[in-house]
Scaffold this motif. Structure first.
Motif, PDB file in Angstrom:
ATOM      1  N   ASN A  59       0.836  -1.204   0.000  1.00  0.00           N
ATOM      2  CA  ASN A  59       0.000   0.000   0.000  1.00  0.00           C
ATOM      3  C   ASN A  59       0.868   1.250   0.000  1.00  0.00           C
ATOM      4  OD1 ASN A  59      -2.706  -1.453   0.734  1.00  0.00           O
ATOM      5  ND2 ASN A  59      -1.241  -2.131   2.294  1.00  0.00           N
ATOM      6  N   VAL A 101      -1.448   7.944  12.870  1.00  0.00           N
ATOM      7  CA  VAL A 101      -2.159   6.677  12.705  1.00  0.00           C
ATOM      8  C   VAL A 101      -1.791   5.695  13.814  1.00  0.00           C
ATOM      9  CG1 VAL A 101      -2.393   4.634  11.231  1.00  0.00           C
ATOM     10  CG2 VAL A 101      -2.498   6.921  10.226  1.00  0.00           C
ATOM     11  N   SER A 132       3.039   1.102   3.546  1.00  0.00           N
ATOM     12  CA  SER A 132       2.836   0.121   4.606  1.00  0.00           C
ATOM     13  C   SER A 132       2.190  -1.116   4.013  1.00  0.00           C
ATOM     14  CB  SER A 132       1.942   0.691   5.715  1.00  0.00           C
ATOM     15  OG  SER A 132       1.680  -0.286   6.709  1.00  0.00           O
ATOM     16  N   ASN A 166       0.064  -2.631   5.813  1.00  0.00           N
ATOM     17  CA  ASN A 166      -1.210  -2.623   6.536  1.00  0.00           C
ATOM     18  C   ASN A 166      -2.187  -1.693   5.815  1.00  0.00           C
ATOM     19  OD1 ASN A 166      -3.332  -1.934   8.450  1.00  0.00           O
ATOM     20  ND2 ASN A 166      -2.032  -2.840  10.037  1.00  0.00           N
ATOM     21  N   ALA A 167      -3.143  -2.277   5.117  1.00  0.00           N
ATOM     22  CA  ALA A 167      -4.081  -1.499   4.299  1.00  0.00           C
ATOM     23  C   ALA A 167      -4.938  -0.562   5.145  1.00  0.00           C
ATOM     24  CB  ALA A 167      -4.977  -2.437   3.496  1.00  0.00           C
ATOM     25  N   LYS A 168      -5.365  -1.002   6.328  1.00  0.00           N
ATOM     26  CA  LYS A 168      -6.207  -0.166   7.186  1.00  0.00           C
ATOM     27  C   LYS A 168      -5.469   1.088   7.633  1.00  0.00           C
ATOM     28  CE  LYS A 168      -9.275  -3.786   8.943  1.00  0.00           C
ATOM     29  NZ  LYS A 168      -9.769  -4.506  10.154  1.00  0.00           N
ATOM     30  N   TRP A 169      -4.182   0.944   7.916  1.00  0.00           N
ATOM     31  CA  TRP A 169      -3.390   2.110   8.334  1.00  0.00           C
ATOM     32  C   TRP A 169      -3.256   3.123   7.206  1.00  0.00           C
ATOM     33  CZ3 TRP A 169       1.207  -0.646  11.258  1.00  0.00           C
ATOM     34  CH2 TRP A 169       0.766  -1.035  12.533  1.00  0.00           C
ATOM     35  N   GLU A 174      -5.323   3.519   4.720  1.00  0.00           N
ATOM     36  CA  GLU A 174      -6.649   4.136   4.543  1.00  0.00           C
ATOM     37  C   GLU A 174      -6.884   5.221   5.589  1.00  0.00           C
ATOM     38  OE1 GLU A 174      -9.242   4.082   2.312  1.00  0.00           O
ATOM     39  OE2 GLU A 174      -7.670   3.148   1.101  1.00  0.00           O
ATOM     40  N   LYS A 175      -6.461   4.964   6.825  1.00  0.00           N
ATOM     41  CA  LYS A 175      -6.612   5.972   7.880  1.00  0.00           C
ATOM     42  C   LYS A 175      -5.727   7.174   7.588  1.00  0.00           C
ATOM     43  CE  LYS A 175      -8.544   7.142  11.800  1.00  0.00           C
ATOM     44  NZ  LYS A 175     -10.001   7.323  11.925  1.00  0.00           N
ATOM     45  N   LYS A 212      -4.821   8.178   4.633  1.00  0.00           N
ATOM     46  CA  LYS A 212      -5.469   8.880   3.521  1.00  0.00           C
ATOM     47  C   LYS A 212      -6.602   9.767   4.033  1.00  0.00           C
ATOM     48  CE  LYS A 212      -7.505   7.977  -1.039  1.00  0.00           C
ATOM     49  NZ  LYS A 212      -7.884   6.912  -2.009  1.00  0.00           N
TER      50      LYS A 212
END
Length: 369
Positions: A52, A69, A200, A202-205, A207-208, A210
């Protein structure tokens, strides 16, 4: 008449930048949206192998987003390389956290795993994160550092601002930690004039990050805000430059390393000169050729180079001896201060020729005590 100015690391265009910028103008997607932002992020992911990526306005902004994050807040301790540029650590202050500086080792000139481990084994208050810099495009002992961070439950942020294209055991810098960052400032190995990338697995990180980078706007048709954010996204225009630059990244790394090889060839027989080392199993990008003089005053060398219109610059002044951080905790053994007192960065622009390097080296030799 003076020679044309030779800079430390001048921008070097690939040839496709204007073509891609024209396409951006044709689409009228000038703002932080558009296909070239997506393409630039994809090019970084494809090149480094990270899952990501988020294109932002600067490397410093990327570090700031990483800290936010990860939940770094006022009063938290954040470890960092002391031998680095201020942009690596400013974001710690943005979050009102406490920087704790770790010295370098002689094997890499980067953060010392030994000092890091010693501190983490003895400190009363566990730091939340470490920001480690890959200095001048050369790899820190990143596998050891990552293992130490994992053992002690410390988040790892890699400041790979200077080291795009550098690898350790075949893996790219910026991809070992929880987050990595790259910079595309005007003097970096690739440039978009100004810009950065947060990466990263870690996709969720991401996205956060962003979300925070686009003013923390909630998912409503109107502008709804529950948290504060930043205006940190890269423009489509700059991303178009980045896409063109990424097409020649390996050529740029090869040229930087060739330039270092020329310097080494001409200066390696001078006993007092020591070049920045390269760890085994690593490939640095040699963003800047860095060296120290054990006997001579580097200021005399700088003055001699300036007379022939060649830029040079001292090594980074360690953060723990900067007035801004005079009250900060530090774990040091004198390594970075010695390097700063003796060291110099030499011109390493990828447009340079062997003749340029030979002229510079002759000037250096003539200026030595």
């Amino acid at each position: 008449m003076k020679n044309k100015r030779i800079f430390l690391s001048a921008p070097h265009m690939s040839g496709n930048e204007l073509k891609y910028i024209e396409k951006v103008f044709e689409s009228n997607y000038i703002a932080p949206l558009g296909e070239y932002v997506n393409k630039f992020e994809e090019s970084i992911k494809n090149y480094t192998g990270v899952k990501n990526a988020l294109a932002v306005v600067s490397g410093t902004a990327a570090i700031h987003l990483a800290l936010r994050v990860l939940g770094i807040k006022e009063g938290d301790d954040v470890l960092a390389s002391t031998f680095t540029f201020i942009g690596s650590v400013n974001a710690i202050l943005y979050q009102r956290a406490n920087p704790i500086f770790i010295d370098s080792d002689n094997d890499s000139w980067n953060l010392s795993p030994k000092l890091l481990n010693k501190y983490l084994c003895t400190c009363e208050k566990k730091p939340k994160a470490l920001i480690v810099t890959h200095l001048y495009g050369m790899c820190a002992d990143i596998e050891k550092i990552a293992d130490i961070c994992n053992l002690h439950g410390v988040y790892l942020i890699e400041d790979a601002a200077e080291s795009l294209g550098a690898t350790y055991n075949g893996k790219h810098t910026g991809t070992f930690g929880d987050f990595g960052i790259y910079s595309f400032n005007g003097n970096k190995i690739l440039t978009t004039s100004g810009g950065g990338m947060l990466v990263s697995n870690n996709a969720k990180w991401i996205e956060k990050a962003k979300f925070y980078s686009t003013q923390a706007k909630e998912d409503f048709i109107h502008y709804e805000h529950e948290e504060y954010g930043y205006n940190y996204r890269m423009s489509n225009v700059l991303a178009a430059i980045g896409v063109a630059q990424m097409e020649v990244i390996e050529e740029r790394v090869a040229k930087k390393r060739e330039i270092f090889g020329w310097y080494e060839e001409y200066l390696s027989n001078i006993d007092e000169i020591i070049f920045m080392p390269e760890l085994s199993n690593s490939r640095g990008n040699r963003w800047l050729t860095a060296l120290t003089f054990s006997k001579s005053d580097y200021n005399k060398v700088m003055q001699a180079l300036d007379k022939i219109n060649v830029e040079s610059r001292p090594l980074w002044k360690p953060m723990h001896i900067q007035k801004l951080f005079e009250d900060a905790k530090c774990i040091v053994d004198g390594t970075s201060e010695k390097l700063f007192s003796q060291g110099l960065c030499l011109a390493s622009s990828t447009t340079m020729t062997r003749d340029d390097v030979e002229m510079i080296c002759k000037t250096i030799i003539d200026s030595l005590d």
